[in-house]
Design a protein around this motif. Structure first.
Motif, PDB file in Angstrom:
ATOM      1  N   ALA A   1       3.866   6.643  -4.803  1.00 51.73           N
ATOM      2  CA  ALA A   1       3.817   6.915  -6.240  1.00 51.73           C
ATOM      3  C   ALA A   1       2.785   7.990  -6.557  1.00 51.73           C
ATOM      4  CB  ALA A   1       3.518   5.626  -7.004  1.00 51.73           C
ATOM      5  N   GLU A   2       1.609   7.877  -5.965  1.00 47.56           N
ATOM      6  CA  GLU A   2       0.559   8.859  -6.226  1.00 47.56           C
ATOM      7  C   GLU A   2       0.927  10.229  -5.655  1.00 47.56           C
ATOM      8  OE1 GLU A   2      -2.987   7.109  -4.689  1.00 47.56           O
ATOM      9  OE2 GLU A   2      -2.939   5.428  -6.098  1.00 47.56           O
ATOM     10  N   ARG A   3       1.558  10.243  -4.478  1.00 46.85           N
ATOM     11  CA  ARG A   3       1.986  11.516  -3.898  1.00 46.85           C
ATOM     12  C   ARG A   3       2.974  12.217  -4.824  1.00 46.85           C
ATOM     13  NH1 ARG A   3       5.311  11.349   1.639  1.00 46.85           N
ATOM     14  NH2 ARG A   3       3.477  10.127   2.234  1.00 46.85           N
TER      15      ARG A   3
ATOM     16  N   ALA B   1       0.833  -1.203   0.000  1.00 49.55           N
ATOM     17  CA  ALA B   1       0.000   0.000   0.000  1.00 49.55           C
ATOM     18  C   ALA B   1       0.867   1.252   0.000  1.00 49.55           C
ATOM     19  CB  ALA B   1      -0.931  -0.015   1.212  1.00 49.55           C
ATOM     20  N   LYS B   2       1.998   1.205   0.694  1.00 54.68           N
ATOM     21  CA  LYS B   2       2.905   2.358   0.751  1.00 54.68           C
ATOM     22  C   LYS B   2       3.470   2.667  -0.638  1.00 54.68           C
ATOM     23  CE  LYS B   2       3.885   4.214   3.936  1.00 54.68           C
ATOM     24  NZ  LYS B   2       3.279   5.459   4.503  1.00 54.68           N
ATOM     25  N   TYR B   3       3.743   1.649  -1.442  1.00 49.75           N
ATOM     26  CA  TYR B   3       4.234   1.872  -2.807  1.00 49.75           C
ATOM     27  C   TYR B   3       3.264   2.747  -3.592  1.00 49.75           C
ATOM     28  CZ  TYR B   3       5.371   0.826  -7.707  1.00 49.75           C
ATOM     29  OH  TYR B   3       5.674   0.922  -9.049  1.00 49.75           O
ATOM     30  N   PHE B   4       1.991   2.375  -3.574  1.00 49.15           N
ATOM     31  CA  PHE B   4       1.006   3.132  -4.338  1.00 49.15           C
ATOM     32  C   PHE B   4       0.797   4.528  -3.734  1.00 49.15           C
ATOM     33  CE2 PHE B   4      -0.076  -1.285  -5.423  1.00 49.15           C
ATOM     34  CZ  PHE B   4      -0.033  -1.187  -6.807  1.00 49.15           C
ATOM     35  N   GLU B   5       0.874   4.609  -2.414  1.00 50.07           N
ATOM     36  CA  GLU B   5       0.722   5.908  -1.757  1.00 50.07           C
ATOM     37  C   GLU B   5       1.838   6.862  -2.165  1.00 50.07           C
ATOM     38  OE1 GLU B   5       1.505   7.697   2.673  1.00 50.07           O
ATOM     39  OE2 GLU B   5       0.553   5.703   2.553  1.00 50.07           O
TER      40      GLU B   5
ATOM     41  N   GLU C   1       1.536  13.771  -7.985  1.00 51.55           N
ATOM     42  CA  GLU C   1       0.909  15.070  -7.759  1.00 51.55           C
ATOM     43  C   GLU C   1       1.928  16.157  -7.419  1.00 51.55           C
ATOM     44  OE1 GLU C   1      -2.203  15.546  -8.421  1.00 51.55           O
ATOM     45  OE2 GLU C   1      -2.427  13.401  -8.909  1.00 51.55           O
ATOM     46  N   LYS C   2       2.965  15.789  -6.666  1.00 50.12           N
ATOM     47  CA  LYS C   2       3.945  16.789  -6.236  1.00 50.12           C
ATOM     48  C   LYS C   2       5.335  16.142  -6.169  1.00 50.12           C
ATOM     49  CE  LYS C   2       4.898  20.212  -2.637  1.00 50.12           C
ATOM     50  NZ  LYS C   2       4.471  20.777  -1.333  1.00 50.12           N
ATOM     51  N   PRO C   3       6.125  16.291  -7.240  1.00 47.16           N
ATOM     52  CA  PRO C   3       7.485  15.723  -7.233  1.00 47.16           C
ATOM     53  C   PRO C   3       8.287  16.278  -6.060  1.00 47.16           C
ATOM     54  CG  PRO C   3       6.860  16.352  -9.444  1.00 47.16           C
ATOM     55  CD  PRO C   3       5.785  16.892  -8.531  1.00 47.16           C
TER      56      PRO C   3
ATOM     57  N   ASP D   1       9.722  12.343  -9.456  1.00 47.76           N
ATOM     58  CA  ASP D   1       8.282  12.279  -9.673  1.00 47.76           C
ATOM     59  C   ASP D   1       7.810  10.838  -9.585  1.00 47.76           C
ATOM     60  OD1 ASP D   1       9.022  11.083 -12.093  1.00 47.76           O
ATOM     61  OD2 ASP D   1       8.593  12.864 -13.294  1.00 47.76           O
ATOM     62  N   GLY D   2       6.504  10.636  -9.786  1.00 51.64           N
ATOM     63  CA  GLY D   2       5.956   9.291  -9.626  1.00 51.64           C
ATOM     64  C   GLY D   2       6.509   8.293 -10.613  1.00 51.64           C
ATOM     65  N   ALA D   3       6.704   8.726 -11.877  1.00 51.02           N
ATOM     66  CA  ALA D   3       7.241   7.812 -12.887  1.00 51.02           C
ATOM     67  C   ALA D   3       8.662   7.388 -12.542  1.00 51.02           C
ATOM     68  CB  ALA D   3       7.204   8.477 -14.261  1.00 51.02           C
ATOM     69  N   LEU D   4       9.483   8.348 -12.106  1.00 51.78           N
ATOM     70  CA  LEU D   4      10.858   8.006 -11.752  1.00 51.78           C
ATOM     71  C   LEU D   4      10.910   7.165 -10.487  1.00 51.78           C
ATOM     72  CD1 LEU D   4      13.810   8.237 -12.457  1.00 51.78           C
ATOM     73  CD2 LEU D   4      13.884  10.459 -11.294  1.00 51.78           C
ATOM     74  N   PHE D   5      10.021   7.430  -9.540  1.00 54.74           N
ATOM     75  CA  PHE D   5       9.947   6.602  -8.334  1.00 54.74           C
ATOM     76  C   PHE D   5       9.673   5.143  -8.698  1.00 54.74           C
ATOM     77  CE2 PHE D   5       6.987   4.526  -5.368  1.00 54.74           C
ATOM     78  CZ  PHE D   5       7.790   4.421  -4.238  1.00 54.74           C
TER      79      PHE D   5
END
Length: 483
Positions: free
Chosen positions: A284-286, A278-282, A289-291, A296-300
């Motif tokens: 990534a989504e954070r 769940a933390k992975y998706f949390e 929205e705000k690198p 950013d989420g894609a690089l994460f």
């Protein structure tokens, strides 16, 4: 970040189909061994160059250089032959691979059995190189497209991919565009065999190198001795199917990290594997929205994928997540990209020539939607559009259909949970090779099973095969072993 093409020029596809496996008309010159280039030099390693045809449809035409290295057997009485090697890619330079295998613990018995041969495949490194004039920014996120959150992201990535294709088409090496392929790299290997004066070759290839080995074994079955394939891609190589399977690999491998992080509360990421997931998706989504600090989420998602390659990288990944979670300075994340324009360009030249890629942006949008659901962690990245959708030359021949014709002399070794070349793809290659192959699976995670994994059962099985030619009578499953 650290680390392991139209334009004015349009290259027309050649109409003639290459006759598979036909040798060039001229014979390679005798090899002259000498010192290796400074950036690949190592004790006991010597290098040479083999001239090969740019086009095997015109074997007496323009020639290019293939750089090779040799770590010679120090026990002539035990020497069995030559072991050609490939570390993966495509785009991976291989002159240093014999040395890297020694550093990884290649048993002395294998060193005594062979002259271990490294190769910079055509277009790569010290062989006649190719370029796409890639910028550091274009290379910074590696060869996997960014995670697409929407159809609009696919369109945006398509514009970026088209620019890369145009750069490849207008580069100083564009004359090589139609001629870098796995089939031609396999034919180059046979020219190397001739230059070495050997009737047959043995081979050890990892990752994409398994596709090269499978193609060589299909084109030149009677010239194969012992073929070892570690961490296999599907029979079609790294085409659209092979690339999309990486999404499956992340789903297979991530539970190992989740289990590690849950067992180490000092990272503060959660106390159960479910909480880590769940933390992975949390996170990534954070970051979508705000690198944060350039991440950013894609690089994460990409960085997480890269750290799944080795168990030793899991603590580093946990520390990175911890820094993101607490908004603290981040450790320098290791991205699994290419380190040079040449390695990136040769990767693209090869995969784009190996298959007939869709040129429809909507088809990639549909694939992304499917894989976002099927492989939610990373599928919307690996299904995203690549420069091959805009490639300026069509394949000059159909893809080699890997099959079961030839001697039964292939041994595959595979981790059950490989993030980059998942078991599902290896099983397809095993089916295609049929009676020619046996597969040994190791109950462990990460990319690379032989030597780079700790499973002694798997390592011993491969070593026995390379030194004696003996394989298990049937496919073998090696149980998990404690560290």
């Amino acid at each position: 970040m650290r680390r392991s093409c139209m334009a004015a020029l349009a290259v027309a596809a050649m109409a003639t189909v290459v006759v598979p496996g036909v040798s060039a008309a001229n014979t390679p010159d005798p090899l002259r061994w000498g010192a290796c280039p400074e950036d690949t030099a190592a004790p006991g390693l010597e290098c040479s160059t083999v001239r090969v045809p740019l086009s095997y449809q015109d074997p007496d035409g323009k020639q290019i250089d293939i750089a090779i290295s040799r770590m010679a057997s120090k026990n002539p009485a035990q020497r069995h032959g030559v072991l050609l090697t490939n570390p993966g890619g495509p785009g991976g330079a291989g002159l240093q691979f014999p040395t890297q295998l020694l550093d990884a613990g290649l048993p002395q018995t294998v060193q005594d059995t062979y002259d271990v041969i490294g190769i910079d495949p055509r277009g790569v490194g010290h062989s006649t190189p190719v370029t796409c004039d890639m910028t550091p920014e274009q290379m910074s996120r590696g060869n996997i497209p960014p995670y697409a959150r929407s159809s609009a992201d696919v369109v945006k990535r398509g514009e970026e991919a088209k620019l890369v294709a145009e750069q490849c088409a207008s580069s100083e090496s564009a004359w090589m565009l139609p001629h870098l392929s796995t089939a031609n790299a396999a034919r180059d290997m046979d020219r190397i065999r001739e230059a070495l004066g050997e009737e047959k070759i043995s081979y050890h290839g990892a990752s994409y190198g398994t596709h090269l080995g499978a193609v060589y074994s299909t084109l030149f079955p009677e010239r194969t001795d012992r073929i070892s394939l570690d961490s296999s891609v599907p029979p079609g190589g790294l085409d659209s199917e092979g690339g999309r399977l990486i999404g499956r690999g992340v789903q297979d491998r991530f539970p190992d990290f989740a289990k590690y992080a849950a067992a180490h509360p000092e990272h503060g990421l959660g106390s159960t594997p479910e909480e880590i997931t769940a933390k992975y998706f949390e996170l990534a989504e954070r970051l979508d929205e705000k690198p944060q600090q350039g991440l950013d989420g894609a690089l994460f998602r990409l960085v997480t994928f890269g750290h799944l390659y080795r168990d030793a990288q899991l603590p580093m990944l946990a520390e990175l997540w911890k820094a993101i979670e607490s908004n603290q300075p981040q450790p320098d994340p290791e991205v699994p990209p290419f380190q040079s324009d040449n390695s990136f360009a040769s990767h693209l030249y090869t995969i784009c020539n190996d298959a007939d890629w869709s040129r429809s942006v909507p088809s990639y949008q549909a694939d992304v939607e499917v894989d976002r659901i099927r492989y939610p962690m990373f599928g919307a990245a690996t299904a995203n559009i690549r420069p091959c959708a805009f490639w300026p030359s069509a394949p000059v021949e159909p893809p080699v259909q890997v099959g079961d014709r030839g001697p039964s002399n292939v041994l595959m070794v595979q981790n059950l949970r490989d993030p980059a070349t998942p078991l599902a793809g290896a099983e397809k290659l095993r089916d295609a090779l049929g009676r020619r192959a046996r597969i040994v699976t190791a109950d462990q995670g990460g990319h690379g099973a032989y030597l780079y994994g700790a499973n002694q059962c798997a390592n011993d099985t491969v070593t026995t095969f390379l030194t004696t030619g003996q394989r298990p009578a049937q496919d073998r499953a090696c149980a998990a072993e404690s560290a």
